[in-house]
Design a protein around this motif. Sequence first.
Motif, mmCIF file in Angstrom:
data_model
loop_
_atom_site.group_PDB
_atom_site.id
_atom_site.type_symbol
_atom_site.label_atom_id
_atom_site.label_comp_id
_atom_site.label_asym_id
_atom_site.label_seq_id
_atom_site.Cartn_x
_atom_site.Cartn_y
_atom_site.Cartn_z
ATOM 1 N N PHE A 112 47.848 57.815 81.853
ATOM 2 C CA PHE A 112 46.565 58.466 82.105
ATOM 3 C C PHE A 112 46.754 59.677 83.016
ATOM 4 O O PHE A 112 46.219 60.754 82.756
ATOM 5 C CB PHE A 112 45.584 57.474 82.739
ATOM 6 C CG PHE A 112 44.230 58.068 82.984
ATOM 7 C CD1 PHE A 112 43.266 58.081 81.984
ATOM 8 C CD2 PHE A 112 43.906 58.615 84.218
ATOM 9 C CE1 PHE A 112 42.016 58.632 82.205
ATOM 10 C CE2 PHE A 112 42.660 59.172 84.448
ATOM 11 C CZ PHE A 112 41.710 59.176 83.436
ATOM 12 N N SER A 113 47.537 59.504 84.070
ATOM 13 C CA SER A 113 47.791 60.604 85.007
ATOM 14 C C SER A 113 48.493 61.764 84.328
ATOM 15 O O SER A 113 48.152 62.926 84.554
ATOM 16 C CB SER A 113 48.635 60.119 86.189
ATOM 17 O OG SER A 113 47.924 59.191 86.952
ATOM 18 N N GLU A 114 49.482 61.465 83.494
ATOM 19 C CA GLU A 114 50.205 62.519 82.785
ATOM 20 C C GLU A 114 49.287 63.262 81.821
ATOM 21 O O GLU A 114 49.342 64.482 81.714
ATOM 22 C CB GLU A 114 51.394 61.930 82.025
ATOM 23 C CG GLU A 114 52.515 61.473 82.937
ATOM 24 C CD GLU A 114 53.592 60.671 82.217
ATOM 25 O OE1 GLU A 114 53.420 60.334 81.014
ATOM 26 O OE2 GLU A 114 54.610 60.355 82.862
ATOM 27 N N LYS A 115 48.427 62.528 81.154
ATOM 28 C CA LYS A 115 47.510 63.126 80.178
ATOM 29 C C LYS A 115 46.476 64.026 80.858
ATOM 30 O O LYS A 115 46.103 65.064 80.321
ATOM 31 C CB LYS A 115 46.804 62.029 79.379
ATOM 32 C CG LYS A 115 45.848 62.549 78.340
ATOM 33 C CD LYS A 115 45.226 61.418 77.558
ATOM 34 C CE LYS A 115 44.236 61.965 76.530
ATOM 35 N NZ LYS A 115 43.582 60.886 75.803
ATOM 36 N N HIS A 116 46.011 63.628 82.041
ATOM 37 C CA HIS A 116 44.918 64.332 82.707
ATOM 38 C C HIS A 116 45.368 65.132 83.923
ATOM 39 O O HIS A 116 44.534 65.611 84.686
ATOM 40 C CB HIS A 116 43.827 63.336 83.092
ATOM 41 C CG HIS A 116 43.219 62.672 81.894
ATOM 42 N ND1 HIS A 116 42.369 63.323 81.034
ATOM 43 C CD2 HIS A 116 43.374 61.422 81.395
ATOM 44 C CE1 HIS A 116 42.011 62.502 80.061
ATOM 45 N NE2 HIS A 116 42.610 61.350 80.256
ATOM 46 N N ALA A 117 46.655 65.310 84.093
ATOM 47 C CA ALA A 117 47.175 66.067 85.239
ATOM 48 C C ALA A 117 46.603 67.473 85.246
ATOM 49 O O ALA A 117 46.544 68.143 84.218
ATOM 50 C CB ALA A 117 48.697 66.126 85.193
ATOM 51 N N GLY A 118 46.164 67.911 86.420
ATOM 52 C CA GLY A 118 45.661 69.265 86.588
ATOM 53 C C GLY A 118 44.215 69.464 86.199
ATOM 54 O O GLY A 118 43.686 70.556 86.324
ATOM 55 N N LEU A 174 50.053 47.625 84.103
ATOM 56 C CA LEU A 174 49.116 48.553 84.733
ATOM 57 C C LEU A 174 49.780 49.865 85.123
ATOM 58 O O LEU A 174 49.208 50.946 84.938
ATOM 59 C CB LEU A 174 48.494 47.924 85.989
ATOM 60 C CG LEU A 174 47.352 46.960 85.770
ATOM 61 C CD1 LEU A 174 46.930 46.343 87.095
ATOM 62 C CD2 LEU A 174 46.187 47.629 85.084
ATOM 63 N N THR A 175 50.975 49.786 85.670
ATOM 64 C CA THR A 175 51.664 51.004 86.109
ATOM 65 C C THR A 175 51.899 51.957 84.943
ATOM 66 O O THR A 175 51.769 53.167 85.099
ATOM 67 C CB THR A 175 53.006 50.683 86.793
ATOM 68 O OG1 THR A 175 53.796 49.862 85.917
ATOM 69 C CG2 THR A 175 52.801 49.952 88.103
ATOM 70 N N ASP A 176 52.206 51.403 83.759
ATOM 71 C CA ASP A 176 52.437 52.245 82.585
ATOM 72 C C ASP A 176 51.140 52.919 82.133
ATOM 73 O O ASP A 176 51.116 54.108 81.819
ATOM 74 C CB ASP A 176 53.025 51.428 81.436
ATOM 75 C CG ASP A 176 54.389 50.857 81.774
ATOM 76 O OD1 ASP A 176 55.132 51.510 82.539
ATOM 77 O OD2 ASP A 176 54.712 49.765 81.284
ATOM 78 N N ILE A 177 50.053 52.163 82.108
ATOM 79 C CA ILE A 177 48.756 52.714 81.698
ATOM 80 C C ILE A 177 48.315 53.801 82.669
ATOM 81 O O ILE A 177 47.883 54.883 82.250
ATOM 82 C CB ILE A 177 47.696 51.590 81.609
ATOM 83 C CG1 ILE A 177 48.057 50.635 80.463
ATOM 84 C CG2 ILE A 177 46.297 52.179 81.434
ATOM 85 C CD1 ILE A 177 47.242 49.360 80.440
#
Length: 77
Positions: A55-61, A48-51
């Motif tokens: 997701f956070s890195e992809k949608h940051a900002g 879960l932490t990896d997913i």
Amino acid sequence: MAKSILIKDTTVSERAQIVREALGMDSDCEGVDFSDMYDDYIYGLKELTDINREFSEKHAGEVVAGELTKPSGCALR
């Protein structure tokens, strides 16, 4: 002590239940199908932490503080 949610400590059905309980909402939210998003966890491919990190890195900002007052289309319960 809380039970571990790591892949090595859970079964497929337990992981599916963990995802359902964690979402606590419709699994389709503004075009993101969260149930599909977590398939790799449910089937033991990614933690879960990896997913969540990916997701956070992809949608940051993408979310701006001023936008938080707009309806999101997700019914949080």
